[in-house]
Write an enzyme that holds these catalytic residues in place. Structure first.
Site, PDB file in Angstrom:
ATOM      1  N   TYR A 147      92.657  41.039  17.394  1.00 14.71           N
ATOM      2  CA  TYR A 147      93.712  41.794  16.701  1.00 14.71           C
ATOM      3  C   TYR A 147      95.067  41.157  17.006  1.00 14.71           C
ATOM      4  CZ  TYR A 147      97.107  45.575  15.973  1.00 14.71           C
ATOM      5  OH  TYR A 147      98.201  46.313  15.595  1.00 14.71           O
ATOM      6  N   LYS A 151      97.865  39.525  14.392  1.00 13.10           N
ATOM      7  CA  LYS A 151      99.269  39.943  14.336  1.00 13.10           C
ATOM      8  C   LYS A 151     100.205  38.781  14.680  1.00 13.10           C
ATOM      9  CE  LYS A 151      98.926  44.258  13.058  1.00 13.10           C
ATOM     10  NZ  LYS A 151      99.497  44.732  11.776  1.00 13.10           N
TER      11      LYS A 151
END
Length: 246
Positions: A147, A151
């Site tokens: 994740y 990002k």
């Protein structure tokens, strides 16, 4: 960067059915936005929000056809908010598939939306793009490694878009939130900020013309540390992870 007024703007919010997206949609209405295109894979989840300025659209940000269909001609404020997160390590048996899903939603989704809406923003005076990233995109959080990587990719895209779209008068804001009390972060045992407070802080940052928006106490502290020393912020995160594991 030029400050952007919320009042009277025509906004599009991805992932508006819950969490930060839902809070942003409600905050925009309360700040006097002219219209909000609220998008979600299941827009029925937003039927309880009743306002004449509110337009529901079905949008899966991994579907190019749905992105084209949602590209309303009057939009001048775009919130790339839709996101997914995998709470697992790099040795997990399903990590590769989950990482690909994160990149599709968290990076390629905003990229496709920018590609589609950049000409619209130019025709409408430039407008603004707001990419809802994460502090994890600046320094990887090891309990959400893939994740964080997605990002980080969004952060890189934000930097590029700020330069490439600046020539057409489009402002590009990056939001770097810390832990927020949403379904996505349910498993994180740490203090979290309410989506409502984060949403209003994001709108305040846009109206103040802040390129980097750190919309909660954790993020604000992290942002100061990161600007002073990226390596020190990496050590800070490592210490935080160690304390959570203890």
């Amino acid at each position: 960067m030029n400050a952007r007024k919320i009042k009277g703007a025509v906004a599009l919010v991805t992932g508006a059915n819950r969490g930060i997206g839902r809070a942003l949609t409600e905050a925009l209405l309360s700040r006097g936005v002219g219209k909000v295109y609220a998008t979600a894979r299941n827009p029925e989840a937003l039927r309880d929000l009743r306002d004449e300025r509110f337009v529901l659209l079905r949008l899966d940000v991994t579907d190019a056809d749905q992105i084209s269909a949602a590209a309303a001609s009057d939009v001048d404020l775009v919130f790339n908010n839709a996101g997914v997160a995998f709470m697992g390590g790099i040795a997990d048996s399903i990590v590769i598939g989950q990482a690909r899903r994160e990149m599709e939603v968290n990076y390629f989704g905003p990229l496709q939306l920018l590609q589609c809406l950049a000409p619209t923003l130019a025709r409408n005076g430039g407008g603004a793009v707001v990419n809802i990233g994460s502090a994890a995109g600046l320094t990887n959080l090891p309990f959400v490694p893939t994740y964080s990587a997605s990002k980080a990719a969004l952060h890189s895209l934000t930097q590029a878009a700020r330069i490439l779209l600046g020539s057409q008068g489009t402002s590009v804001f990056g939001v770097y939130a810390g832990p927020v009390d949403t379904d996505m972060s349910r498993e994180l045992a740490m203090p979290k900020t309410s989506p409502r407070d984060v949403a209003f802080a994001i709108l305040d940052g846009i109206e103040a013309g802040q390129e980097y928006i750190f919309p909660d106490p954790f993020a604000a502290d992290f942002g100061r540390q990161f600007e002073s020393s990226p390596k020190a912020s990496e050590r800070q995160v490592a210490a935080m992870v160690a304390s959570l594991a203890a």
